[in-house]
Structures are given as C-alpha cells and as structure tokens.
Design a protein around this motif. Structure first.
Motif, PDB file in Angstrom:
ATOM      1  N   LEU A 198       9.937  10.688   1.033  1.00 16.72           N
ATOM      2  CA  LEU A 198       9.199   9.990   0.344  1.00 16.72           C
ATOM      3  C   LEU A 198      10.159   8.553   0.233  1.00 16.72           C
ATOM      4  CD1 LEU A 198       6.765   8.993  -1.628  1.00 16.72           C
ATOM      5  CD2 LEU A 198       8.097   9.899  -3.462  1.00 16.72           C
ATOM      6  N   ASN A 199      11.174   8.749  -0.154  1.00 17.02           N
ATOM      7  CA  ASN A 199      12.160   7.868  -0.573  1.00 17.02           C
ATOM      8  C   ASN A 199      12.599   6.843   0.678  1.00 17.02           C
ATOM      9  OD1 ASN A 199      12.099   8.208  -3.515  1.00 17.02           O
ATOM     10  ND2 ASN A 199      13.831   9.455  -3.376  1.00 17.02           N
ATOM     11  N   SER A 200      12.593   7.617   1.832  1.00 15.13           N
ATOM     12  CA  SER A 200      13.075   6.918   2.993  1.00 15.13           C
ATOM     13  C   SER A 200      11.645   6.131   3.388  1.00 15.13           C
ATOM     14  CB  SER A 200      13.032   8.004   4.151  1.00 15.13           C
ATOM     15  OG  SER A 200      13.118   7.412   5.466  1.00 15.13           O
ATOM     16  N   HIS A 201      10.502   6.542   3.130  1.00 13.25           N
ATOM     17  CA  HIS A 201       9.272   5.638   3.481  1.00 13.25           C
ATOM     18  C   HIS A 201       9.370   4.406   2.467  1.00 13.25           C
ATOM     19  CE1 HIS A 201       7.084   9.043   5.501  1.00 13.25           C
ATOM     20  NE2 HIS A 201       7.653   8.487   6.434  1.00 13.25           N
ATOM     21  N   TYR A 202       9.743   4.649   1.112  1.00  9.83           N
ATOM     22  CA  TYR A 202      10.017   3.442   0.222  1.00  9.83           C
ATOM     23  C   TYR A 202      10.928   2.475   0.949  1.00  9.83           C
ATOM     24  CZ  TYR A 202       7.170   5.779  -3.654  1.00  9.83           C
ATOM     25  OH  TYR A 202       6.342   6.377  -4.555  1.00  9.83           O
ATOM     26  N   CYS A 203      12.052   3.083   1.381  1.00 13.09           N
ATOM     27  CA  CYS A 203      12.979   2.025   1.948  1.00 13.09           C
ATOM     28  C   CYS A 203      12.348   1.301   3.062  1.00 13.09           C
ATOM     29  CB  CYS A 203      14.248   2.734   2.590  1.00 13.09           C
ATOM     30  SG  CYS A 203      15.310   3.737   1.098  1.00 13.09           S
ATOM     31  N   GLU A 204      11.636   1.723   3.918  1.00 13.73           N
ATOM     32  CA  GLU A 204      11.096   1.107   4.976  1.00 13.73           C
ATOM     33  C   GLU A 204       9.876   0.243   4.324  1.00 13.73           C
ATOM     34  OE1 GLU A 204      10.154   3.051   9.039  1.00 13.73           O
ATOM     35  OE2 GLU A 204      10.268   4.822   7.607  1.00 13.73           O
ATOM     36  N   ALA A 205       9.164   0.368   3.609  1.00 11.14           N
ATOM     37  CA  ALA A 205       8.308  -0.514   2.879  1.00 11.14           C
ATOM     38  C   ALA A 205       8.970  -1.615   2.328  1.00 11.14           C
ATOM     39  CB  ALA A 205       7.475   0.328   1.940  1.00 11.14           C
ATOM     40  N   TYR A 206      10.187  -1.587   1.408  1.00  8.68           N
ATOM     41  CA  TYR A 206      10.805  -2.535   0.952  1.00  8.68           C
ATOM     42  C   TYR A 206      11.345  -3.422   1.883  1.00  8.68           C
ATOM     43  CZ  TYR A 206      10.734  -0.607  -3.824  1.00  8.68           C
ATOM     44  OH  TYR A 206      10.240  -0.017  -5.145  1.00  8.68           O
ATOM     45  N   PHE A 207      11.828  -2.968   3.043  1.00  7.03           N
ATOM     46  CA  PHE A 207      12.597  -3.659   4.080  1.00  7.03           C
ATOM     47  C   PHE A 207      11.269  -4.749   4.625  1.00  7.03           C
ATOM     48  CE2 PHE A 207      12.937  -4.274   8.654  1.00  7.03           C
ATOM     49  CZ  PHE A 207      14.166  -5.129   8.798  1.00  7.03           C
ATOM     50  N   LEU A 228       0.820  -1.311   0.246  1.00  9.67           N
ATOM     51  CA  LEU A 228      -0.018  -0.010   0.233  1.00  9.67           C
ATOM     52  C   LEU A 228       1.017   1.286   0.005  1.00  9.67           C
ATOM     53  CD1 LEU A 228      -2.710  -1.097   2.606  1.00  9.67           C
ATOM     54  CD2 LEU A 228      -3.166  -0.483   0.309  1.00  9.67           C
ATOM     55  N   VAL A 229       1.980   1.230   0.916  1.00 12.53           N
ATOM     56  CA  VAL A 229       2.807   2.258   0.739  1.00 12.53           C
ATOM     57  C   VAL A 229       3.595   2.664  -0.729  1.00 12.53           C
ATOM     58  CG1 VAL A 229       4.978   3.347   1.941  1.00 12.53           C
ATOM     59  CG2 VAL A 229       3.276   2.292   3.352  1.00 12.53           C
ATOM     60  N   LEU A 230       4.087   1.213  -0.990  1.00 14.92           N
ATOM     61  CA  LEU A 230       4.639   1.491  -2.347  1.00 14.92           C
ATOM     62  C   LEU A 230       3.705   1.947  -3.541  1.00 14.92           C
ATOM     63  CD1 LEU A 230       6.747  -1.687  -2.158  1.00 14.92           C
ATOM     64  CD2 LEU A 230       7.594   0.635  -2.123  1.00 14.92           C
ATOM     65  N   LYS A 231       2.541   1.783  -3.280  1.00 14.19           N
ATOM     66  CA  LYS A 231       1.429   2.099  -4.461  1.00 14.19           C
ATOM     67  C   LYS A 231       1.047   3.504  -4.139  1.00 14.19           C
ATOM     68  CE  LYS A 231      -3.115   0.878  -6.187  1.00 14.19           C
ATOM     69  NZ  LYS A 231      -4.292   0.228  -6.157  1.00 14.19           N
TER      70      LYS A 231
END
Length: 523
Positions: A133-142, A113-116
């Motif tokens: 934004l990119n920091s949040h993407y990193c957490e979502a990928y993790f 949901l975050v990545l989308k």
C-alpha cells in the motif's frame, strides 16, 4: 478532468502493461460506479497507477518534447514541415495543441484516486499488505509531483487539485494557485513519498525498475524541484542521495568513454545510468498492437509527410561539430567512433537526433520492428548537472570549493564523451562563467530529451543577484542564440515580459471554469 469511468476505459486499453488487469473489472454506468466494487483488490490500485503512467507516455510527443524544446529553439523543424507558433513565440490562448494541460491533470487525478481509495482496496483485499500500500502511495505522490512540476514550469500559476474527481458531479472549478503554492505542494508530496520508507529501489523487472517511480526517481525529481525553487542546499542533499548511494541497486554514472557505452542509454535503453524513463516495447502489445512509437520518424533524416519532424538547430549543431573536431584532433584522431555523444547525439551534417533513430552501429538505423526507443526523464547525468548548478547558485559571491566541485561534475560528463576537461573555466572564475559552462553541457548532453527550454528558464527566472542579470544572460541571450525562427528583436521584446515565459490557459478552459484568470500577457 475525466470521470473514473473514463479512466477505467482508458486503463483497459493498456492492460497488457500489467499482469493484474485482465479479469478484475466490471463496467458500471457513468456516475454510478460503487467505490467498494472498483477498489476491491491491489490490482485495482495497480491499474489506476498504470493509467497515470500511460497518460504520461501518451504526452511525450504532444507535450513533453514541444514544451521542453521549441521555445529555446534547440530543436527546429526539418525542411518542408514548417516551424510552429510555439517556437516562434507566437502562442495564443486559442492554440489548443500546445497549450492544453489536460494530460497533466489526468495524471494528477489518477494519483489522487490512488491516494483516496487505495486504503479501501486494502480493506477489501487480505493479500494487500501495508508495505505494498505504501509503495503505491509513493508512486502516486511521485506522479502527482511530476505532473505538477510540468504544469508549474509551463503555466506558473494553475489550479491545485488535491481531491480525486470520481464522478461528473464533482465540482472542479478551482481558481489558480501561485507557483510558490504549487512548488510547496510538490515538495510536500515528495517528502511524504520519502518519509514512508516504502519506495522501492528496484522492481521485479528491468522495465519496471526504470519505468516506475523508485526511490531514486523521487530523489531526482526532488533535487530538480528544489533547484527550481532556489532551495539549493536541499537540491544538493537529494542529488547526493543518488550520487553517493552505496546500494548496489542504485543507478550509476556510466563513465567509460566509448560510443557503445554512451549510446546504450538510448539503444537498447534502461541502462545502469537510467533513473526514470518512459517505456515502450515492440514485444508488448495493447489490443493486438505492438507498443512502439513514432520517435524514430519524428527525428529521422528521411522526410515523412505524415509527421512533424525536428532536427537540431544550426548553432547547437556547430557546437557538436566543434566538439568532434577537438576529439578527433587532440584525443582520438584514428578512432572517430570514440566521439560517442558528438556522433550519436546528432546525425551530422543534417543535425538529426540520432539517439532515437540509430541502430546498433553508426552505419544502420532502427528497423520499424524496433521503433520503441524509450524517452528518458531522468538519468544520473541530469542529477550531476543539477547538483553542479545548485553548488554555484548557493555561492554566487564566489566559493572555490563549490565551484571546483561543480566543475568536477561537468568534466566527468565531458570526459565520458572523450572531450578533455575544460581548461578555460576554473574554480577562480566568476559564477557566470561556471554557469554558462554547465548550461552548455546540459544543452548538448540532453539534446532532444525535452529539457533545453527548462534549463534556460531555470537559470533565467532567478532574480538578478551579485551583479548577474539572470534573465538576459541565461534566458533571453540564449534563446536569441539558438532560436533562429524568430528575429532577435521579437525574441527580446517577448521574453522581456516575464508573463510571456509561460503558456496561456486555453480559451476552452476559461469558458468552462469561470474562476480561472488568464495569464495577463495573453489578455
């Protein structure tokens, strides 16, 4: 899998974990939540990430400890609480408690949901910059990678969901992907997180630095995944990103050989050695209830009929006792407190896991107010032994430099608990001897931390090579050694079938998703 509406309700219950989920939400009827209404601010993204972390936290007792400990037998049931079918290797597809993968897929969906939708939130929130934004993407990928790593180690083959499920009308009847496909996706996610150059070295608070996905957590997970996937050079490379880091924000191995130093990782927790640990705090509240946990009950030496309780198995306890005798006889005969891991990893003579129970001294325990021990997923000692194993595995034919580097890492951990450097295994020893020493240290150092089965299985699932029968030497023989709840013949007969290393898909999942095929061992 849940709808986004259900996720929002769940996130609201834990909004005391974050400063940004108090007044942003307006509830909409199920299946009619406008995406542009929910994904309006960066706080909305934070809330969804917190949902992923919260589900992970809720999985510790029900999933992470049983999955990582019981099949190895290193943890066993306390007297009066009975043993369980997972430990006896009698698991069935009807065993909903141990075989349900729902929590892991909830974490996957929170990440999806975050990545989308995080980019939509940025469009709607002028204060939400690209770095955030990119920091949040990193957490979502993790989070997605970590959840799938638990899935692949426990089910091997499983559905690979990479799209967000944000309404009940979204189809989710995916077939299983192979373990190789899932591992490739995990590595791709972690490469993406690394390549964004946005993962934080630290957050504003200590609990966030240790309890959210930093760059160090991404490196630790990648090193572990690469070891599992037999990508040994990559495993070493990512381990070294932590072990050789020059940043003053990097986690550090705490080498001082004192009881207080070793035990500080567990009480109060969030130590310098910590990389990623699941957080609780008696000072934080959710719906007026303190965020404490029942780990001190589960591992207590005082029987409590309200909880399944676990202690160390007798064979592993005997190894701790032997270590204590060696320390007290040869190193610190006048200072028993110097035996940090041997005393504070266990609670002899009963073998109870003291690291979750202990207070500030050997004589006391945590009081109920402080029933908030964290659960550590990765610390620097993990990374050291992951690297040690990868060094040996890439040099099975014999490489004195790699073997010595691996032994140096093992001996740093031994000496941290006042054990002398091992003298029996040397750089000229065979690979089996070095790997057995590494595994022995893993089982003792991380007792009760949800890892013993994975350590055995990681070595055991490698194909025979250079005259080493990995399945029997490191998996079957060790389960027979430590798992005293089942007969040797039964353990050998079960684990000789490689499909039995992995859990069945629950009957309910098979009924709901006609595209799923059951693990053939359970047909």
């Amino acid at each position: 899998m849940k709808t986004i509406y259900q996720y929002i309700i769940g996130a609201m219950a834990f909004c005391s974990l974050t400063t940004s989920c108090n007044d942003y939400l307006e509830i909409y009827p199920e299946n009619s939540l406008p995406a542009d209404k929910y994904w309006a601010t960066k706080e909305d993204v934070e809330a969804e990430l917190m949902e992923g972390y919260t589900v992970l936290r809720n999985s510790v007792v029900s999933n992470l400890i049983p999955w990582g400990e019981f099949r190895s037998g290193c943890l066993t049931s306390s007297p009066g609480t009975g043993s369980n079918i997972l430990q006896k290797l009698e698991i069935k597809s009807s065993s909903m408690y141990y075989c349900a993968w729902g929590n892991m897929y909830q974490i996957v969906n929170a990440a999806n949901l975050v990545l989308k939708n995080a980019a939509s939130a940025q469009e709607n929130d002028a204060t939400y910059n690209t770095g955030e934004l990119n920091s949040h993407y990193c957490e979502a990928y993790f989070l997605r990678a970590l959840a799938y790593f638990y899935i692949v180690r426990n089910w091997r083959d499983a559905p690979l969901a990479l799209e967000a499920y944000d309404t009940d009308e979204t189809a989710y009847n995916l077939p299983k992907s192979t373990d190789k496909q899932i591992l490739a996706q995990i590595k791709q996610d972690l490469h993406m997180a690394d390549s964004l150059n946005a993962a934080k070295e630290e957050f504003e608070t200590t609990w966030e630095t240790k309890g959210r996905a930093t760059k160090w957590a991404i490196y630790a997970l990648m090193s572990d995944v690469c070891l599992w996937d037999a990508d040994f050079d990559e495993s070493i490379k990512y381990a070294d990103k932590i072990l050789n880091a020059t940043s003053n924000k990097a986690p550090r191995f705490m080498s001082t050989a004192t009881r207080a130093n070793w035990f500080s990782m567990f009480n109060p927790g969030n130590s310098n050695e910590s990389i990623f640990e699941i957080q609780w705090s008696h000072e934080k509240y959710s719906n007026g209830i303190a965020q404490t946990n029942n780990l001190p009950y589960i591992f207590s030496d005082v029987q409590n009929s309200s909880y399944n309780q676990y202690k160390m198995c007798e064979p592993l306890l005997a190894e701790f006792v032997s270590d204590y005798d060696e320390i007290s006889t040869n190193v610190h005969s006048n200072d028993p407190e110097a035996a940090g891991r041997t005393l504070y990893g266990t609670y002899s003579p009963g073998g109870y896991i003291w690291k979750y129970v202990g207070g500030t001294s050997r004589a006391d325990k945590r009081t109920t107010t402080y029933y908030d021990p964290n659960f550590i997923i990765y610390r620097v000692a993990d990374v050291m032994l992951i690297k040690a194993e990868a060094l040996v595995m890439r040099s099975l034919e014999g490489n004195a430099a790699d073997y010595q580097a691996a032994l140096d890492l093992v001996n740093k951990i031994r000496q941290r608990t006042n054990l002398p450097a091992n003298q029996e295994v040397t750089a000229s020893s065979d690979a089996t001897s070095v790997l057995e020493l590494i595994l022995s240290e893993q089982l003792k150092e991380f007792a009760g931390e949800g890892k013993s089965w994975y350590h055995m299985l990681c070595l055991g699932h490698f194909p025979s090579s250079h005259g080493i029968d990995f399945k029997n030497t490191f998996l079957i023989n060790n389960v027979i050694k430590y798992n005293t709840t089942a007969s040797d013949s039964w353990i050998r007969s079960v684990l000789n079938n490689e499909n039995a290393w992995y859990l069945p898909i629950t009957d309910n999942e098979i009924k709901v998703n006609s595209n799923l095929e059951q693990n053939p061992y359970y047909n």
